[in-house]
Design a protein around this motif. Structure first.
Motif, PDB file in Angstrom:
ATOM      1  N   LYS A  25      45.441  33.342  31.925  1.00 59.89           N
ATOM      2  CA  LYS A  25      45.980  34.051  30.767  1.00 59.89           C
ATOM      3  C   LYS A  25      44.974  34.076  29.624  1.00 59.89           C
ATOM      4  O   LYS A  25      44.827  35.097  28.932  1.00 59.89           O
ATOM      5  CB  LYS A  25      47.277  33.389  30.298  1.00 59.89           C
ATOM      6  CG  LYS A  25      47.931  34.107  29.109  1.00 59.89           C
ATOM      7  CD  LYS A  25      49.209  33.421  28.684  1.00 59.89           C
ATOM      8  CE  LYS A  25      49.893  34.189  27.558  1.00 59.89           C
ATOM      9  NZ  LYS A  25      49.043  34.365  26.366  1.00 59.89           N
ATOM     10  N   ALA A  26      44.264  32.973  29.409  1.00 62.80           N
ATOM     11  CA  ALA A  26      43.259  32.939  28.340  1.00 62.80           C
ATOM     12  C   ALA A  26      42.178  33.986  28.595  1.00 62.80           C
ATOM     13  O   ALA A  26      41.721  34.663  27.667  1.00 62.80           O
ATOM     14  CB  ALA A  26      42.641  31.547  28.253  1.00 62.80           C
ATOM     15  N   ILE A  27      41.773  34.131  29.855  1.00 64.10           N
ATOM     16  CA  ILE A  27      40.755  35.124  30.201  1.00 64.10           C
ATOM     17  C   ILE A  27      41.294  36.533  30.028  1.00 64.10           C
ATOM     18  O   ILE A  27      40.628  37.415  29.455  1.00 64.10           O
ATOM     19  CB  ILE A  27      40.261  34.905  31.653  1.00 64.10           C
ATOM     20  CG1 ILE A  27      39.541  33.554  31.773  1.00 64.10           C
ATOM     21  CG2 ILE A  27      39.332  36.039  32.077  1.00 64.10           C
ATOM     22  CD1 ILE A  27      39.225  33.159  33.199  1.00 64.10           C
ATOM     23  N   LEU A  28      42.521  36.776  30.498  1.00 66.20           N
ATOM     24  CA  LEU A  28      43.119  38.103  30.368  1.00 66.20           C
ATOM     25  C   LEU A  28      43.311  38.489  28.907  1.00 66.20           C
ATOM     26  O   LEU A  28      43.055  39.629  28.516  1.00 66.20           O
ATOM     27  CB  LEU A  28      44.458  38.147  31.104  1.00 66.20           C
ATOM     28  CG  LEU A  28      44.393  38.144  32.627  1.00 66.20           C
ATOM     29  CD1 LEU A  28      45.785  37.957  33.219  1.00 66.20           C
ATOM     30  CD2 LEU A  28      43.762  39.426  33.154  1.00 66.20           C
ATOM     31  N   ILE A  59      35.497  33.689  35.606  1.00 66.34           N
ATOM     32  CA  ILE A  59      35.981  35.064  35.651  1.00 66.34           C
ATOM     33  C   ILE A  59      35.813  35.632  37.051  1.00 66.34           C
ATOM     34  O   ILE A  59      36.719  36.274  37.598  1.00 66.34           O
ATOM     35  CB  ILE A  59      35.242  35.927  34.607  1.00 66.34           C
ATOM     36  CG1 ILE A  59      35.596  35.458  33.196  1.00 66.34           C
ATOM     37  CG2 ILE A  59      35.582  37.409  34.794  1.00 66.34           C
ATOM     38  CD1 ILE A  59      34.898  36.207  32.091  1.00 66.34           C
ATOM     39  N   HIS A  60      34.661  35.395  37.641  1.00 65.27           N
ATOM     40  CA  HIS A  60      34.424  35.881  39.008  1.00 65.27           C
ATOM     41  C   HIS A  60      35.339  35.169  40.004  1.00 65.27           C
ATOM     42  O   HIS A  60      35.789  35.773  40.982  1.00 65.27           O
ATOM     43  CB  HIS A  60      32.961  35.682  39.383  1.00 65.27           C
ATOM     44  CG  HIS A  60      32.021  36.477  38.524  1.00 65.27           C
ATOM     45  ND1 HIS A  60      31.986  37.847  38.550  1.00 65.27           N
ATOM     46  CD2 HIS A  60      31.095  36.093  37.608  1.00 65.27           C
ATOM     47  CE1 HIS A  60      31.075  38.284  37.695  1.00 65.27           C
ATOM     48  NE2 HIS A  60      30.529  37.243  37.103  1.00 65.27           N
ATOM     49  N   TYR A  61      35.638  33.916  39.740  1.00 67.87           N
ATOM     50  CA  TYR A  61      36.511  33.159  40.641  1.00 67.87           C
ATOM     51  C   TYR A  61      37.930  33.724  40.622  1.00 67.87           C
ATOM     52  O   TYR A  61      38.540  33.953  41.667  1.00 67.87           O
ATOM     53  CB  TYR A  61      36.536  31.686  40.248  1.00 67.87           C
ATOM     54  CG  TYR A  61      37.594  30.905  40.983  1.00 67.87           C
ATOM     55  CD1 TYR A  61      37.403  30.500  42.304  1.00 67.87           C
ATOM     56  CD2 TYR A  61      38.805  30.596  40.373  1.00 67.87           C
ATOM     57  CE1 TYR A  61      38.388  29.809  42.988  1.00 67.87           C
ATOM     58  CE2 TYR A  61      39.795  29.906  41.049  1.00 67.87           C
ATOM     59  CZ  TYR A  61      39.583  29.509  42.355  1.00 67.87           C
ATOM     60  OH  TYR A  61      40.556  28.826  43.028  1.00 67.87           O
ATOM     61  N   TYR A  62      38.452  33.944  39.426  1.00 63.09           N
ATOM     62  CA  TYR A  62      39.834  34.382  39.303  1.00 63.09           C
ATOM     63  C   TYR A  62      40.022  35.878  39.530  1.00 63.09           C
ATOM     64  O   TYR A  62      41.063  36.313  40.021  1.00 63.09           O
ATOM     65  CB  TYR A  62      40.382  34.027  37.915  1.00 63.09           C
ATOM     66  CG  TYR A  62      40.749  32.575  37.754  1.00 63.09           C
ATOM     67  CD1 TYR A  62      41.734  31.990  38.545  1.00 63.09           C
ATOM     68  CD2 TYR A  62      40.110  31.786  36.804  1.00 63.09           C
ATOM     69  CE1 TYR A  62      42.076  30.655  38.407  1.00 63.09           C
ATOM     70  CE2 TYR A  62      40.447  30.438  36.653  1.00 63.09           C
ATOM     71  CZ  TYR A  62      41.432  29.884  37.453  1.00 63.09           C
ATOM     72  OH  TYR A  62      41.771  28.566  37.315  1.00 63.09           O
ATOM     73  N   ASP A  71      41.255  45.940  35.681  1.00 69.49           N
ATOM     74  CA  ASP A  71      42.479  46.355  36.360  1.00 69.49           C
ATOM     75  C   ASP A  71      43.573  45.308  36.208  1.00 69.49           C
ATOM     76  O   ASP A  71      44.758  45.647  36.052  1.00 69.49           O
ATOM     77  CB  ASP A  71      42.201  46.607  37.839  1.00 69.49           C
ATOM     78  CG  ASP A  71      41.379  47.865  38.076  1.00 69.49           C
ATOM     79  OD1 ASP A  71      41.315  48.711  37.158  1.00 69.49           O
ATOM     80  OD2 ASP A  71      40.799  47.996  39.174  1.00 69.49           O
ATOM     81  N   ALA A  72      43.200  44.035  36.248  1.00 67.83           N
ATOM     82  CA  ALA A  72      44.184  42.961  36.075  1.00 67.83           C
ATOM     83  C   ALA A  72      44.764  42.980  34.669  1.00 67.83           C
ATOM     84  O   ALA A  72      45.971  42.774  34.474  1.00 67.83           O
ATOM     85  CB  ALA A  72      43.534  41.606  36.361  1.00 67.83           C
ATOM     86  N   VAL A  73      43.914  43.250  33.681  1.00 65.62           N
ATOM     87  CA  VAL A  73      44.380  43.370  32.301  1.00 65.62           C
ATOM     88  C   VAL A  73      45.367  44.526  32.186  1.00 65.62           C
ATOM     89  O   VAL A  73      46.435  44.405  31.575  1.00 65.62           O
ATOM     90  CB  VAL A  73      43.191  43.585  31.337  1.00 65.62           C
ATOM     91  CG1 VAL A  73      43.680  44.020  29.960  1.00 65.62           C
ATOM     92  CG2 VAL A  73      42.363  42.316  31.219  1.00 65.62           C
ATOM     93  N   PHE A  74      45.023  45.649  32.770  1.00 65.38           N
ATOM     94  CA  PHE A  74      45.853  46.846  32.653  1.00 65.38           C
ATOM     95  C   PHE A  74      47.180  46.667  33.375  1.00 65.38           C
ATOM     96  O   PHE A  74      48.234  47.086  32.877  1.00 65.38           O
ATOM     97  CB  PHE A  74      45.100  48.052  33.211  1.00 65.38           C
ATOM     98  CG  PHE A  74      45.400  49.330  32.484  1.00 65.38           C
ATOM     99  CD1 PHE A  74      44.755  49.626  31.301  1.00 65.38           C
ATOM    100  CD2 PHE A  74      46.328  50.231  32.985  1.00 65.38           C
ATOM    101  CE1 PHE A  74      45.040  50.808  30.611  1.00 65.38           C
ATOM    102  CE2 PHE A  74      46.610  51.404  32.308  1.00 65.38           C
ATOM    103  CZ  PHE A  74      45.969  51.701  31.121  1.00 65.38           C
TER     104      PHE A  74
END
Length: 229
Positions: A25-28, A59-62, A71-74
């Motif tokens: 969630k922190a990354i998103l 970031i690359h891991y998740y 795309d995950a954010v969207f």
């Protein structure tokens, strides 16, 4: 898109905001804020990592590559929006007793977004700015919007068609095109109207938006359908 196999455990980040979903969630959240401000091409995964306070490898891991992260954010909030819009339109149709109006359908479609912006977590405002940006990106914006939002948009048009059976399909699609432009500009809160009106109006005044936008969009549909009725 095919992704490389994930390692058995996540690499060590610079600091932890939590484990598992909390870290994701922190990354998103960080990516959403940066993409909304600078667009897809104006942001690097290194910048997202710095904003989130993690190592770039996480970031690359998740998520994989930058486009996978985008795309995950969207998708994260699109799923929520689609669900509440479907529920709102179904509830309005059920409660109308067979007396739906164009304004009522428009309100059921748009109001969940205004409510999210007013009462949801701050990230919703970043998300609406991001959607507005993508919606105006010629190269791949249309395809992205098609992928995430077309089913609920078709439901909106089908519901509106029940109220305006005389409407020709091109008029309904053009009407939606104009509606989505007005809706996303209003939700982006750019400050444009503040300057234009010399402070008489404020882009952050979503109560004023709510009091006007539904009538404006419904009248637009009625105006372009009426000459052909």
């Amino acid at each position: 898109m095919t992704r490389a196999a994930k390692p058995a455990s996540p690499p060590r980040g610079r600091r932890r905001k939590g484990e598992g979903p909390d870290l994701r969630k922190a990354i998103l959240d960080a990516a959403e804020q940066l993409f909304a401000a600078h667009g897809f091409y104006g942001v690097t995964t290194r910048q997202v990592a710095a904003e989130a306070g993690v190592d770039t490898a996480l970031i690359h891991y998740y998520f994989g590559a930058k486009r996978d992260l985008f795309d995950a954010v969207f998708a994260r909030r699109a799923e929520i929006l689609n669900a509440v819009r479907v529920e709102a339109m179904a509830a309005y149709e059920a409660q109308s007793g067979g007396h739906m109006t164009p304004r009522g359908v428009v309100a059921a479609f748009i109001d969940p977004l205004i409510e999210m912006s007013l009462t949801g977590e701050p990230g919703w405002k970043n998300y609406f700015r991001l959607v507005a940006l993508v919606n105006n990106t010629p190269a791949w914006g249309g395809e992205t919007m098609h992928h995430y939002f077309d089913p609920v948009v078709h439901q909106f048009i089908d519901t509106l068609r029940k109220v305006m059976p005389q409407a020709q399909s091109p008029d309904l699609y053009w009407g939606y095109q104009f509606l989505t432009g007005s809706m996303m500009l209003a939700l982006s809160e750019t400050g444009r109207i503040d300057q234009l009106s010399e402070g008489l109006c404020r882009s952050t005044d979503l109560a004023a938006v709510r009091a006007r936008l539904f009538d404006y969009c419904a009248a637009g549909f009625e105006a372009i359908v009426a000459p052909r009725s």
